[in-house]
Design a protein around this motif. Structure first.
Motif, mmCIF file in Angstrom:
data_model
loop_
_atom_site.group_PDB
_atom_site.id
_atom_site.type_symbol
_atom_site.label_atom_id
_atom_site.label_comp_id
_atom_site.label_asym_id
_atom_site.label_seq_id
_atom_site.Cartn_x
_atom_site.Cartn_y
_atom_site.Cartn_z
ATOM 1 N N MET A 43 0.812 -1.213 0.000
ATOM 2 C CA MET A 43 0.000 0.000 0.000
ATOM 3 C C MET A 43 0.850 1.270 0.000
ATOM 4 O O MET A 43 0.305 2.375 -0.013
ATOM 5 C CB MET A 43 -0.942 -0.003 1.207
ATOM 6 C CG MET A 43 -1.984 -1.108 1.165
ATOM 7 S SD MET A 43 -3.227 -0.990 2.482
ATOM 8 C CE MET A 43 -4.132 0.463 1.931
ATOM 9 N N MET A 44 2.167 1.128 0.031
ATOM 10 C CA MET A 44 3.056 2.293 -0.009
ATOM 11 C C MET A 44 3.540 2.500 -1.443
ATOM 12 O O MET A 44 4.396 1.768 -1.923
ATOM 13 C CB MET A 44 4.257 2.089 0.917
ATOM 14 C CG MET A 44 3.958 2.236 2.378
ATOM 15 S SD MET A 44 5.468 1.993 3.360
ATOM 16 C CE MET A 44 6.492 3.345 2.747
ATOM 17 N N ARG A 45 3.005 3.485 -2.087
ATOM 18 C CA ARG A 45 3.401 3.766 -3.473
ATOM 19 C C ARG A 45 4.389 4.933 -3.442
ATOM 20 O O ARG A 45 4.071 6.046 -3.844
ATOM 21 C CB ARG A 45 2.162 4.055 -4.311
ATOM 22 C CG ARG A 45 1.180 2.884 -4.335
ATOM 23 C CD ARG A 45 0.014 3.137 -5.259
ATOM 24 N NE ARG A 45 -0.718 4.346 -4.901
ATOM 25 C CZ ARG A 45 -1.679 4.895 -5.647
ATOM 26 N NH1 ARG A 45 -2.003 4.346 -6.800
ATOM 27 N NH2 ARG A 45 -2.303 5.992 -5.247
ATOM 28 N N THR A 46 5.589 4.641 -2.970
ATOM 29 C CA THR A 46 6.590 5.687 -2.718
ATOM 30 C C THR A 46 7.925 5.297 -3.345
ATOM 31 O O THR A 46 8.947 5.231 -2.663
ATOM 32 C CB THR A 46 6.753 5.911 -1.201
ATOM 33 O OG1 THR A 46 6.995 4.635 -0.558
ATOM 34 C CG2 THR A 46 5.501 6.522 -0.593
ATOM 35 N N ILE A 47 7.907 5.064 -4.632
ATOM 36 C CA ILE A 47 9.094 4.558 -5.321
ATOM 37 C C ILE A 47 10.296 5.486 -5.174
ATOM 38 O O ILE A 47 11.418 5.036 -4.958
ATOM 39 C CB ILE A 47 8.786 4.283 -6.825
ATOM 40 C CG1 ILE A 47 9.981 3.651 -7.531
ATOM 41 C CG2 ILE A 47 8.336 5.549 -7.543
ATOM 42 C CD1 ILE A 47 10.278 2.248 -7.093
ATOM 43 N N ALA A 48 10.093 6.794 -5.263
ATOM 44 C CA ALA A 48 11.217 7.724 -5.162
ATOM 45 C C ALA A 48 11.782 7.753 -3.745
ATOM 46 O O ALA A 48 13.001 7.776 -3.549
ATOM 47 C CB ALA A 48 10.790 9.127 -5.599
ATOM 48 N N TYR A 49 10.900 7.764 -2.756
ATOM 49 C CA TYR A 49 11.356 7.788 -1.362
ATOM 50 C C TYR A 49 12.178 6.547 -1.045
ATOM 51 O O TYR A 49 13.280 6.643 -0.487
ATOM 52 C CB TYR A 49 10.151 7.870 -0.423
ATOM 53 C CG TYR A 49 10.521 7.884 1.039
ATOM 54 C CD1 TYR A 49 10.929 9.063 1.654
ATOM 55 C CD2 TYR A 49 10.468 6.724 1.806
ATOM 56 C CE1 TYR A 49 11.284 9.085 3.000
ATOM 57 C CE2 TYR A 49 10.809 6.729 3.144
ATOM 58 C CZ TYR A 49 11.217 7.905 3.739
ATOM 59 O OH TYR A 49 11.565 7.912 5.072
ATOM 60 N N ASN A 50 11.662 5.374 -1.413
ATOM 61 C CA ASN A 50 12.392 4.139 -1.137
ATOM 62 C C ASN A 50 13.745 4.120 -1.845
ATOM 63 O O ASN A 50 14.757 3.702 -1.278
ATOM 64 C CB ASN A 50 11.556 2.934 -1.566
ATOM 65 C CG ASN A 50 10.347 2.732 -0.686
ATOM 66 O OD1 ASN A 50 9.585 3.657 -0.437
ATOM 67 N ND2 ASN A 50 10.149 1.522 -0.203
ATOM 68 N N THR A 51 13.741 4.556 -3.092
ATOM 69 C CA THR A 51 14.991 4.601 -3.851
ATOM 70 C C THR A 51 15.979 5.562 -3.203
ATOM 71 O O THR A 51 17.169 5.271 -3.078
ATOM 72 C CB THR A 51 14.707 5.029 -5.302
ATOM 73 O OG1 THR A 51 13.787 4.115 -5.891
ATOM 74 C CG2 THR A 51 15.987 5.061 -6.127
ATOM 75 N N SER A 52 15.481 6.715 -2.776
ATOM 76 C CA SER A 52 16.370 7.714 -2.165
ATOM 77 C C SER A 52 16.980 7.197 -0.868
ATOM 78 O O SER A 52 18.161 7.441 -0.588
ATOM 79 C CB SER A 52 15.605 9.019 -1.898
ATOM 80 O OG SER A 52 14.701 8.897 -0.803
ATOM 81 N N LYS A 53 16.211 6.478 -0.081
ATOM 82 C CA LYS A 53 16.729 5.977 1.191
ATOM 83 C C LYS A 53 17.706 4.823 0.985
ATOM 84 O O LYS A 53 18.653 4.646 1.764
ATOM 85 C CB LYS A 53 15.584 5.571 2.118
ATOM 86 C CG LYS A 53 14.744 6.765 2.581
ATOM 87 C CD LYS A 53 15.591 7.852 3.253
ATOM 88 C CE LYS A 53 14.781 9.008 3.741
ATOM 89 N NZ LYS A 53 15.589 10.066 4.413
ATOM 90 N N GLY A 54 17.517 4.058 -0.074
ATOM 91 C CA GLY A 54 18.530 3.069 -0.437
ATOM 92 C C GLY A 54 19.838 3.747 -0.814
ATOM 93 O O GLY A 54 20.928 3.289 -0.462
ATOM 94 N N ALA A 55 19.721 4.871 -1.530
ATOM 95 C CA ALA A 55 20.914 5.642 -1.897
ATOM 96 C C ALA A 55 21.601 6.212 -0.663
ATOM 97 O O ALA A 55 22.840 6.219 -0.575
ATOM 98 C CB ALA A 55 20.528 6.769 -2.850
ATOM 99 N N VAL A 56 20.821 6.688 0.309
ATOM 100 C CA VAL A 56 21.400 7.244 1.540
ATOM 101 C C VAL A 56 22.222 6.181 2.265
ATOM 102 O O VAL A 56 23.290 6.475 2.828
ATOM 103 C CB VAL A 56 20.292 7.798 2.456
ATOM 104 C CG1 VAL A 56 20.835 8.094 3.857
ATOM 105 C CG2 VAL A 56 19.698 9.065 1.853
ATOM 106 N N ILE A 57 21.756 4.949 2.245
ATOM 107 C CA ILE A 57 22.475 3.878 2.933
ATOM 108 C C ILE A 57 23.852 3.662 2.313
ATOM 109 O O ILE A 57 24.865 3.589 3.013
ATOM 110 C CB ILE A 57 21.626 2.597 2.916
ATOM 111 C CG1 ILE A 57 20.463 2.748 3.910
ATOM 112 C CG2 ILE A 57 22.464 1.366 3.235
ATOM 113 C CD1 ILE A 57 19.401 1.681 3.812
ATOM 114 N N ASN A 58 23.930 3.595 0.993
ATOM 115 C CA ASN A 58 25.250 3.376 0.396
ATOM 116 C C ASN A 58 26.086 4.651 0.376
ATOM 117 O O ASN A 58 27.319 4.596 0.417
ATOM 118 C CB ASN A 58 25.133 2.785 -1.002
ATOM 119 C CG ASN A 58 26.162 1.682 -1.217
ATOM 120 O OD1 ASN A 58 26.417 0.893 -0.306
ATOM 121 N ND2 ASN A 58 26.757 1.633 -2.391
#
Length: 265
Positions: free
Chosen positions: A162-177
């Motif tokens: 139910m979370m349609r937040t593709i940019a947010y998820n992608t951005s937080k993956g980037a923050v991790i690396n």
């Protein structure tokens, strides 16, 4: 050999200066409160002066030396001004908390480019530019610094249906690396870089998802059967900001009630 310090001394931030973006409410204000309670002088930043004034009053009422700078952490000119004003007022920056963030909900196949750019510019580009500016002007010359990036468990795995937040998820993956890469590059310069990956905390940003899914249902996904509260980031923040964490860098700490243990994030 130096005299061993006790636990209170290791976590003491007296004399330190911390800059916290997105610090006027929610997780940022909680982290600013933790740093101030440990003795740091705190500068909080967000876009709205009125929100910042109220937050600083809250911090000052708790006995914390706090002040604010209104700035948009996605804009290079605002980032430079934020760092300049903090340096002018307090002389240096010991601790940087990259917390300001944005999200946008839409199906991936219909996701607007302007929404993608807005999220990425603040959540990734902004973290990089502010880290670079603080390191150049304060941390590298003084050969010491602590950077805490706020990631998310949304960056550790896929997504809730139910979370349609593709940019947010992608951005937080980037923050991790980004955190790992920066820690490797700046470790020999005396700068530690770590990230906190919160799970679900009630906030303005998560209000829509919690309303759609339901707080009880969301909490049921966590082994601890609860969402985060106004204290749950304080310990992790102090660990990464203080001498208690002096041998920790490049790490991602999930503060999520155990959700990432279930999902394998």
């Amino acid at each position: 050999m130096s005299t061993p310090r006790n636990v209170q001394q290791l976590f003491d931030l007296t004399g330190r200066v911390a800059l916290v973006t997105g610090g006027s409410r929610g997780l940022g204000l909680q982290m600013a409160m933790a740093l101030g309670e440990a003795g740091a002088k705190v500068v909080i930043s967000s876009r709205k002066a009125a929100d910042l004034e109220q937050a600083v009053m809250t911090l000052q009422d708790a006995g914390i030396d706090a002040r604010w700078v209104a700035a948009d952490a996605s804009k290079p000119e605002d980032i430079n001004r934020m760092v300049d004003e903090t340096m002018e007022r307090l002389g240096h920056i010991d601790i940087l908390v990259n917390n300001a963030g944005a999200t946008w909900g839409a199906a991936a196949e219909e996701y607007p480019l302007e929404a993608w750019d807005k999220v990425m510019n603040l959540n990734v580009r902004g973290y990089f530019l502010l880290s670079q500016a603080v390191a150049q002007r304060s941390m590298i010359p003084r050969k010491q610094g602590r950077i805490i990036n706020v990631a998310s468990i949304a960056g550790l795995g896929g997504n809730h249906p139910m979370m349609r937040t593709i940019a947010y998820n992608t951005s937080k993956g980037a923050v991790i690396n980004f955190t790992r890469a920066l820690a490797c590059e700046w470790g020999h310069k005396g700068i530690r870089v770590n990230a906190i990956a919160p799970g679900f905390f009630p906030s303005k940003m998560t209000a829509g998802t919690l309303a759609a899914v339901g707080e009880e249902q969301m909490a049921a996904h966590a082994p601890l059967l609860r969402l985060g509260d106004d204290e749950d980031l304080k310990g992790a923040t102090l660990l990464f900001a203080s001498e208690a964490g002096k041998h920790i860098t490049g790490q991602i700490l999930a503060v999520d009630g155990g959700v990432s243990a279930v999902t394998g994030g």
